[in-house]
Design a protein around this motif. Structure first.
Motif, PDB file in Angstrom:
ATOM      1  N   LEU A 132      10.505  -2.041  -4.299  1.00  0.00           N
ATOM      2  CA  LEU A 132      10.812  -1.194  -3.116  1.00  0.00           C
ATOM      3  C   LEU A 132      10.855  -1.607  -1.803  1.00  0.00           C
ATOM      4  O   LEU A 132       9.975  -2.018  -1.582  1.00  0.00           O
ATOM      5  N   ILE A 133      11.861  -1.459  -1.567  1.00  0.00           N
ATOM      6  CA  ILE A 133      11.491  -1.813  -0.328  1.00  0.00           C
ATOM      7  C   ILE A 133      11.984  -0.326   1.467  1.00  0.00           C
ATOM      8  O   ILE A 133      12.658   0.177   1.052  1.00  0.00           O
ATOM      9  N   VAL A 134      10.780  -0.867   2.580  1.00  0.00           N
ATOM     10  CA  VAL A 134      10.668   0.595   3.151  1.00  0.00           C
ATOM     11  C   VAL A 134      11.154  -0.217   4.717  1.00  0.00           C
ATOM     12  O   VAL A 134      10.582  -1.488   5.013  1.00  0.00           O
ATOM     13  N   ALA A 135      11.970   0.040   4.565  1.00  0.00           N
ATOM     14  CA  ALA A 135      12.963  -0.261   6.586  1.00  0.00           C
ATOM     15  C   ALA A 135      12.560   0.691   7.686  1.00  0.00           C
ATOM     16  O   ALA A 135      13.082   1.930   7.258  1.00  0.00           O
ATOM     17  N   SER A 136      12.863   0.279   8.948  1.00  0.00           N
ATOM     18  CA  SER A 136      13.476   1.344   9.988  1.00  0.00           C
ATOM     19  C   SER A 136      13.894   0.818  10.847  1.00  0.00           C
ATOM     20  O   SER A 136      14.239  -0.108  10.461  1.00  0.00           O
TER      21      SER A 136
END
Length: 134
Positions: A128-132
């Motif tokens: 799971l990759i979370v980026a902004s």
């Protein structure tokens, strides 16, 4: 240190044995995509980046080197590398300008790398990759 880095750039780019590497620069939705066509195959691991020089982009660009993350890689040596760039100021904005105008379709490039540690993800079943932002 300068001599060591310079010799590494000369070796990676095959300046004396091969022709210099080239790039295809395109744009899409405000982002710049650069595909490096390498003259010598290169092994890049996931999570690594390359420093890139593109002398033909602007007058001072031959003095500028920028680190860019490689967005595609394979477990073997590659002849092409893809970079995705968010234009900010300076060189990256010039890249977007030239890509839109079609001026830098096949410029000569030089690079140094790959740099950075390998991020081993092959032992995980799901990631799971979370980026902004970009």
């Amino acid at each position: 240190m300068f001599l060591l880095q310079s010799s590494n750039v000369i070796f990676r780019n095959g300046i004396f044995r091969h022709h210099l590497s080239r790039a295809t620069i395109t744009h899409d939705s405000g982002a710049v995509k650069i595909r490096l066509h390498l003259q010598k195959p290169l092994k890049v691991d996931d999570g690594q980046y390359v420093n890139l020089w593109i002398p033909s982009v602007s007058f001072w660009s031959f003095l500028q080197s920028h680190p860019f993350m490689v967005i595609s890689w394979e477990p073997k040596e590659q002849h092409t590398l893809d970079l995705l760039i968010e234009p900010q100021r300076g060189l990256t904005q010039e890249l977007l300008y030239h890509a839109k105008k079609g001026h830098t379709i096949n410029p000569v490039i030089m690079f140094n790398g790959p740099h950075g540690p390998r991020v081993a993800m092959d032992e995980y079943e799901s990631i799971l990759i979370v980026a902004s932002g970009f």
